[in-house]
Design an enzyme around this catalytic site. Sequence first.
Site, PDB file in Angstrom:
ATOM      1  N   ARG A 171       1.069  -1.385  -0.007  1.00  0.00           N
ATOM      2  CA  ARG A 171      -0.059  -0.066   0.057  1.00  0.00           C
ATOM      3  C   ARG A 171       0.720   1.248   0.027  1.00  0.00           C
ATOM      4  O   ARG A 171       0.429   2.310  -0.372  1.00  0.00           O
ATOM      5  CB  ARG A 171      -0.892   0.002   1.281  1.00  0.00           C
ATOM      6  CG  ARG A 171      -2.163  -0.931   1.249  1.00  0.00           C
ATOM      7  CD  ARG A 171      -2.573  -0.919   2.703  1.00  0.00           C
ATOM      8  NE  ARG A 171      -3.079   0.281   3.269  1.00  0.00           N
ATOM      9  CZ  ARG A 171      -4.234   0.621   2.757  1.00  0.00           C
ATOM     10  NH1 ARG A 171      -5.108   0.225   2.390  1.00  0.00           N
ATOM     11  NH2 ARG A 171      -4.824   1.877   3.291  1.00  0.00           N
ATOM     12  N   ARG A 175       9.987   5.265  -3.197  1.00  0.00           N
ATOM     13  CA  ARG A 175      10.323   6.334  -4.325  1.00  0.00           C
ATOM     14  C   ARG A 175      11.913   6.709  -3.766  1.00  0.00           C
ATOM     15  O   ARG A 175      12.279   6.866  -2.931  1.00  0.00           O
ATOM     16  CB  ARG A 175       9.697   7.644  -4.235  1.00  0.00           C
ATOM     17  CG  ARG A 175       8.310   7.499  -4.286  1.00  0.00           C
ATOM     18  CD  ARG A 175       7.675   9.001  -4.560  1.00  0.00           C
ATOM     19  NE  ARG A 175       6.166   9.029  -4.394  1.00  0.00           N
ATOM     20  CZ  ARG A 175       5.311   9.253  -3.439  1.00  0.00           C
ATOM     21  NH1 ARG A 175       5.851   9.892  -2.370  1.00  0.00           N
ATOM     22  NH2 ARG A 175       4.198   9.079  -3.627  1.00  0.00           N
ATOM     23  N   ARG A 254      -8.979  -6.903  13.225  1.00  0.00           N
ATOM     24  CA  ARG A 254      -7.960  -6.188  14.037  1.00  0.00           C
ATOM     25  C   ARG A 254      -9.052  -5.152  14.441  1.00  0.00           C
ATOM     26  O   ARG A 254      -9.761  -4.213  13.712  1.00  0.00           O
ATOM     27  CB  ARG A 254      -6.933  -5.734  13.284  1.00  0.00           C
ATOM     28  CG  ARG A 254      -5.758  -5.299  14.076  1.00  0.00           C
ATOM     29  CD  ARG A 254      -5.129  -6.252  14.973  1.00  0.00           C
ATOM     30  NE  ARG A 254      -4.007  -5.746  15.678  1.00  0.00           N
ATOM     31  CZ  ARG A 254      -3.649  -6.192  17.006  1.00  0.00           C
ATOM     32  NH1 ARG A 254      -4.575  -7.345  17.415  1.00  0.00           N
ATOM     33  NH2 ARG A 254      -2.921  -5.637  17.518  1.00  0.00           N
ATOM     34  N   ARG A 286       0.002   5.438  16.367  1.00  0.00           N
ATOM     35  CA  ARG A 286       0.227   7.100  15.776  1.00  0.00           C
ATOM     36  C   ARG A 286      -0.314   7.895  16.558  1.00  0.00           C
ATOM     37  O   ARG A 286      -1.236   7.615  17.417  1.00  0.00           O
ATOM     38  CB  ARG A 286      -0.210   7.031  14.435  1.00  0.00           C
ATOM     39  CG  ARG A 286      -1.550   6.419  14.089  1.00  0.00           C
ATOM     40  CD  ARG A 286      -1.523   6.126  12.390  1.00  0.00           C
ATOM     41  NE  ARG A 286      -2.706   5.387  12.194  1.00  0.00           N
ATOM     42  CZ  ARG A 286      -2.938   4.689  10.948  1.00  0.00           C
ATOM     43  NH1 ARG A 286      -2.135   5.136   9.788  1.00  0.00           N
ATOM     44  NH2 ARG A 286      -4.025   3.860  10.699  1.00  0.00           N
ATOM     45  N   GLU A 306      -3.766   6.319  18.580  1.00  0.00           N
ATOM     46  CA  GLU A 306      -4.409   5.067  18.159  1.00  0.00           C
ATOM     47  C   GLU A 306      -3.810   3.611  18.777  1.00  0.00           C
ATOM     48  O   GLU A 306      -2.530   3.848  18.342  1.00  0.00           O
ATOM     49  CB  GLU A 306      -4.309   5.337  16.669  1.00  0.00           C
ATOM     50  CG  GLU A 306      -4.945   4.236  15.813  1.00  0.00           C
ATOM     51  CD  GLU A 306      -5.049   4.468  14.385  1.00  0.00           C
ATOM     52  OE1 GLU A 306      -5.475   5.781  13.953  1.00  0.00           O
ATOM     53  OE2 GLU A 306      -5.028   3.614  13.955  1.00  0.00           O
ATOM     54  N   TYR A 354      -9.759  -5.145   2.630  1.00  0.00           N
ATOM     55  CA  TYR A 354      -9.345  -3.731   2.976  1.00  0.00           C
ATOM     56  C   TYR A 354      -9.358  -2.724   2.104  1.00  0.00           C
ATOM     57  O   TYR A 354      -8.538  -2.324   1.477  1.00  0.00           O
ATOM     58  CB  TYR A 354      -7.704  -3.971   3.478  1.00  0.00           C
ATOM     59  CG  TYR A 354      -6.922  -3.242   4.017  1.00  0.00           C
ATOM     60  CD1 TYR A 354      -7.236  -1.926   4.465  1.00  0.00           C
ATOM     61  CD2 TYR A 354      -5.490  -3.553   4.401  1.00  0.00           C
ATOM     62  CE1 TYR A 354      -6.264  -0.948   5.177  1.00  0.00           C
ATOM     63  CE2 TYR A 354      -4.696  -2.624   5.231  1.00  0.00           C
ATOM     64  CZ  TYR A 354      -5.047  -1.512   5.496  1.00  0.00           C
ATOM     65  OH  TYR A 354      -4.197  -0.685   6.178  1.00  0.00           O
ATOM     66  N   ASP A 356     -10.189   1.045   0.781  1.00  0.00           N
ATOM     67  CA  ASP A 356     -10.017   2.633   1.171  1.00  0.00           C
ATOM     68  C   ASP A 356     -11.657   3.085   0.798  1.00  0.00           C
ATOM     69  O   ASP A 356     -12.235   2.637  -0.090  1.00  0.00           O
ATOM     70  CB  ASP A 356      -8.868   3.285   0.316  1.00  0.00           C
ATOM     71  CG  ASP A 356      -7.740   2.710   0.969  1.00  0.00           C
ATOM     72  OD1 ASP A 356      -7.468   2.496   2.045  1.00  0.00           O
ATOM     73  OD2 ASP A 356      -6.767   2.735   0.070  1.00  0.00           O
TER      74      ASP A 356
HETATM   75  N1  UDP Z   1       3.488   0.741   7.839  1.00  0.00           N
HETATM   76  C1  UDP Z   1       4.684   0.526   8.530  1.00  0.00           C
HETATM   77  N2  UDP Z   1       5.395   1.523   8.893  1.00  0.00           N
HETATM   78  C2  UDP Z   1       4.828   2.867   9.210  1.00  0.00           C
HETATM   79  C3  UDP Z   1       3.502   2.963   8.463  1.00  0.00           C
HETATM   80  C4  UDP Z   1       2.945   1.930   7.789  1.00  0.00           C
HETATM   81  O1  UDP Z   1       5.385  -0.531   8.550  1.00  0.00           O
HETATM   82  O2  UDP Z   1       4.964   3.838   9.632  1.00  0.00           O
HETATM   83  C5  UDP Z   1       3.059  -0.372   7.304  1.00  0.00           C
HETATM   84  C6  UDP Z   1       2.056  -1.484   8.190  1.00  0.00           C
HETATM   85  O3  UDP Z   1       2.373  -2.693   7.785  1.00  0.00           O
HETATM   86  C7  UDP Z   1       0.937  -1.002   8.061  1.00  0.00           C
HETATM   87  C8  UDP Z   1       0.896  -0.845   6.343  1.00  0.00           C
HETATM   88  O4  UDP Z   1       2.342  -0.012   6.214  1.00  0.00           O
HETATM   89  O5  UDP Z   1      -0.143  -1.921   8.081  1.00  0.00           O
HETATM   90  C9  UDP Z   1      -0.159   0.064   5.883  1.00  0.00           C
HETATM   91  O6  UDP Z   1      -0.297   1.336   6.260  1.00  0.00           O
HETATM   92  P1  UDP Z   1      -1.418   2.483   6.166  1.00  0.00           P
HETATM   93  O7  UDP Z   1      -1.010   3.693   6.583  1.00  0.00           O
HETATM   94  O8  UDP Z   1      -1.764   2.362   4.594  1.00  0.00           O
HETATM   95  O9  UDP Z   1      -2.428   1.674   7.055  1.00  0.00           O
HETATM   96  P2  UDP Z   1      -3.824   2.495   7.307  1.00  0.00           P
HETATM   97  O10 UDP Z   1      -3.726   3.920   7.391  1.00  0.00           O
HETATM   98  O11 UDP Z   1      -4.958   1.794   6.579  1.00  0.00           O
HETATM   99  O12 UDP Z   1      -4.064   1.779   8.719  1.00  0.00           O
END
Ligand code: UDP
Length: 375
Positions: A171, A175, A254, A286, A306, A354, A356
Site C-alpha cells: 500500500r 520512491r 483487528r 500513531r 491510536e 481492506y 479505502d
Molecule cells: N507501515 C509501517 N510503518 C509505518 C506505516 C505503515 O510498517 O510507519 C506498514 C504497516 O504494515 C501498515 C501498512 O504499512 O499496516 C499500511 O499502512 P497504512 O498507513 O496504509 O494503513 P492504514 O492507514 O490503513 O491503517
Amino acid sequence: MHYDYLIVGAGLYGAVFAHEMTKAGKKCLCIDKREHIAGNIYTKNWKGINVHWYGAHIFHTSDEEVWDYIRQFAKFNHFVNSPVAVYKDELYNLPFNMNTFSKMWGVRTPAEAKEKIDEQIKDLNIEEPRNLEEQALSLVGRDVYEKLIKGYTEKQWGHDCKDLPSFIIKRLPLRFTYDNNYFKDPYQGIPVGGYTGIVEKLLEGTTLYLNVSYRQFLKDNEEKGAAADSFDKVIYTGMIDEYFDYKLGELEYRSLRFEHELLEGESNYQGNAVINYTEKEIPYTRIIEHKHFEFGSGKDTVITKEYPATWKKGDEPYYPINDDRNNDLYEKYSRLADEEENVIFGGRLGKYRYYDMDKIIREALDLAKDELSYV
Ligand code: UDP
C-alpha cells in the site's frame, strides 16, 4: 411503510447506494446500530476542530469519476498526507523516499540509496516474497525494515511479519525522489468541515433509524404486526460472518482503541497531522493532530492516540485480516451469501476486504448501476 431497500449500516457504502437509489426514485430505509451516521468516517466537531473519531481518513483516489462524485457533497482542501515516523529519538519522513534514506544513511543520490539497499539485501536471496517480512526486506533493506516497519506492523496487526500477507506493505509507495506524499494517487484532500456532512447529504431523502442493530430491527419490526416496515431487498454492510451467526467459524479482525484529548491553550502539539511511532515498545501506532487536516490556526488542539487492539466478538472490527485462513473462510461465507435471496453484501465488512474510501464509493456506484439496470 414499504421500501425498495433496507440498508444495514449508515457508513459510506450504504449512504452512496442510498443516494443513488433515492435519486432514481426508489425508497430506502437505512439503519445503524451506532447513535450517529457515517460509520468509521464519522467526524465530530470539538471546539471548532473536526475530529476523525475512528482514526485518520484522508481521501485519495485515481478514479476520476469517484473524485468528481464525492466533490458534489463537499469542498476538498489541498491537504497532502506526509506522515513523520518516530523511532526512539530518530525522526524520518514517510513514505520511504530519498528523505528517509538520506536521514538513515547519509546518502544524497538515488544511486547511493539503491546501492545501500542492494548491499543489505544481497545475501537474503528472496526471489518471490512469501510474506510481509520478505516483501519489505526485498524492497527497502534491513535498516528501514527494522526501524520503520517491523515494530509498527507487528503491533498494528498483532502478528509476526512473517505471518502477514505482503500486500499490506505494498500500500505504501517506495520512491527514489525527495517526495513525502504518502499516496500515489493524483487526487487527494480532506473535506472542508469534515466527513459527517457528506454522509448527511448522501442520506437526504432516506429514512434513517439509529441505535438499532439488524437483529433488533427485525425483532421490533415483527412485533409491529400490520404496521411493520417491509422491503424488497437488503443491502448488508455489517460483518458477513455475524450475519450467518458464525456458523462456518469466526473471521478474524483487528480492532483499535482511540484516546481523544483536547489540549486547551496548546495551539500546535506536534506540527503535523500524523506522527507514527514505529518502535514496538510504545503501545500506540500513531498520534493524530486533527487541526492540521484543515490547516487550523485556533489556540487549542485535539489529539488522538491510536492503539491497536485484539478483536473479540462484540468489539468494533476495523480491519479484516486477509491471510489465507481468513480468505478461505470468507470464500465459504461468500458462497452462502450468493444463495441468500434478496440480500446483497457490501462494504469493508460485508466483503471482508481492506478497502479505502474511494473503492467503497466505486463499489456502491457499480451496485447501484446494476440494480437500476434490472428494473
Ligand atoms: N507501515 C509501517 N510503518 C509505518 C506505516 C505503515 O510498517 O510507519 C506498514 C504497516 O504494515 C501498515 C501498512 O504499512 O499496516 C499500511 O499502512 P497504512 O498507513 O496504509 O494503513 P492504514 O492507514 O490503513 O491503517
